[in-house]
Design a protein around this motif. Structure first.
Motif, short mmCIF file in Angstrom:
data_model
loop_
_atom_site.label_atom_id
_atom_site.label_comp_id
_atom_site.label_asym_id
_atom_site.label_seq_id
_atom_site.Cartn_x
_atom_site.Cartn_y
_atom_site.Cartn_z
N PRO A 106 0.68 -1.25 -0.04
CA PRO A 106 0.02 -0.01 -0.04
C PRO A 106 0.91 1.29 -0.17
O PRO A 106 0.64 2.21 -0.49
N TYR A 107 2.00 1.25 0.67
CA TYR A 107 2.84 2.41 0.40
C TYR A 107 3.27 2.68 -0.90
O TYR A 107 3.29 4.00 -1.12
N LEU A 108 3.95 1.92 -1.44
CA LEU A 108 4.09 2.03 -2.90
C LEU A 108 3.08 2.51 -3.79
O LEU A 108 3.41 3.45 -4.51
N ILE A 109 2.03 1.82 -3.59
CA ILE A 109 0.88 2.32 -4.58
C ILE A 109 0.33 3.90 -4.16
O ILE A 109 0.19 4.89 -5.11
N MET A 110 0.17 4.02 -2.84
CA MET A 110 -0.55 5.41 -2.55
C MET A 110 0.80 6.44 -2.95
O MET A 110 0.39 7.45 -2.99
N TYR A 169 5.71 8.29 7.09
CA TYR A 169 5.73 7.50 8.51
C TYR A 169 5.80 6.06 8.16
O TYR A 169 6.62 5.36 8.61
N LEU A 170 5.18 5.63 7.04
CA LEU A 170 5.29 4.16 6.68
C LEU A 170 6.74 3.82 6.43
O LEU A 170 7.36 2.73 6.60
N HIS A 171 7.45 4.72 5.51
CA HIS A 171 8.84 4.57 5.15
C HIS A 171 9.62 4.46 6.41
O HIS A 171 10.55 3.42 6.47
N THR A 172 9.25 5.43 7.19
CA THR A 172 10.35 5.38 8.71
C THR A 172 10.04 4.22 9.27
O THR A 172 10.90 3.30 9.91
#
Length: 323
Positions: free
Chosen positions: A81-85, A124-127
């Protein structure tokens, strides 16, 4: 708060879900440009503590006792979901007249935003993923290293990621590390942040000095502690229904983090209709309701259309609300 690994044991912690609810709603509120521009001082104050609190809770709640296959499966279903969003956010930032605008879209810029310097709330998701993988790498292997030695090693790991590779903010990583240290020390988070209404006194005093309204200062760290202490002291006095709603929202913060930017962007269309309210509070309430219900609505549709297994890695992401 942790958005993904939300359990310390098999039982949810109601107070932590409540905290996550408060902080995710504050995040949404101050990503509403029409509202946040009216209250820049309030925005600065909230930004001092809301994401640091998320990161502390994330470090505290993350479980590294899992087998590698289980742990990295969790990370993978955050990555998707991180990559998509994040891709969608970057592309829209090149098209729409937004504040965090991309002047020229390219493959190189997109890769930079996806893997090194994310835009919007998705940082935030990356971190979370980078700090989580570092935490797992240091603490999962068995050995004779003491807990303190492992904590020091993890701090060095985060310093390398921040200063050498520049893929995380060191202060953000240190808030995550603080949550890890509390967990590894065997202290309950609700005991470490001692609930007290008296926390409001030093909180107000510190908040009056603008130099403390920075999460990366000692004064800012003290504000983070005091806000958590104050919120925990309020929780027992809340009506049962409010606790139920807070628990539900707090247990679905990943959904809100992922989809809320869609609705905060769309909410700009409300401004011409609500501009009569100079305080911006009517806009805030309407936009918050639309964002929360809209985000949950998207997740519900994904569940019903059987898309969730390919987006979240779960058959069902949105759990029914039970009273």
């Amino acid at each position: 708060m942790q958005i993904v690994a939300e359990r310390v044991s098999n039982k949810r912690i109601a107070e932590l879900d409540y905290l996550k609810c408060v902080f995710i709603l504050l995040m949404i509120a101050f990503h509403l440009v029409f509202f946040s521009d009216k209250y820049p001082e309030a925005k600065q104050w909230v930004y001092t503590f809301h994401m640091p609190a998320f990161l502390i809770l994330s470090g505290y709640l993350m479980r590294v006792e899992k087998r590698p296959s289980e742990f990295f499966r969790v990370m993978f279903w955050i990555l998707i979901p991180y990559l998509i969003m994040e891709t969608g956010y970057v592309v829209l930032s090149a098209i729409l007249p937004v504040r965090e605008r991309v002047d020229e879209l390219s493959a190189g810029l997109l890769l930079d935003k996806l893997f090194l310097h994310p835009m919007g709330p998705y940082w935030y998701l990356h971190t979370f993923m980078l700090c989580g993988v570092g935490y797992y790498g240091v603490f999962h292997p068995k050995g004779k290293m003491s807990e303190v030695s492992r904590l020091i090693a993890l701090g060095v790991c985060y310093a390398i990621l921040a200063e050498c590779f520049r893929v995380v903010s060191l202060p953000n990583a240190l808030y995550f590390l603080a949550g890890v240290a509390i967990r590894r020390g065997g202290v309950k988070l609700t005991s470490f942040f001692r609930p007290s209404l008296w926390a409001i006194v030093p909180l107000v005093w510190l908040s009056m000095d603008e130099a403390n309204l920075d999460r990366f200062t000692l004064g800012g760290a003290a504000i983070v502690y005091l806000v958590l202490s104050l919120l925990l002291s309020v929780y027992p006095a809340l009506p049962a229904k409010m606790k139920e709603v807070a628990s539900y929202i707090g247990s679905h913060t990943l959904i809100l983090l992922v989809f809320s930017p869609v609705f905060t962007m769309l909410s700009k269309a409300l401004v011409p209709f609500l501009v009569f309210d100079r305080s911006g509070l009517v806009f805030l309430i309407v936009a918050l309701i639309i964002t929360v219900y809209g985000s949950f609505g998207v997740a519900w549709c994904m569940d019903r259309m059987h898309i969730s297994p390919y987006f979240w890695g779960k058959k069902r992401m949105l759990q029914p609300f039970r009273t």
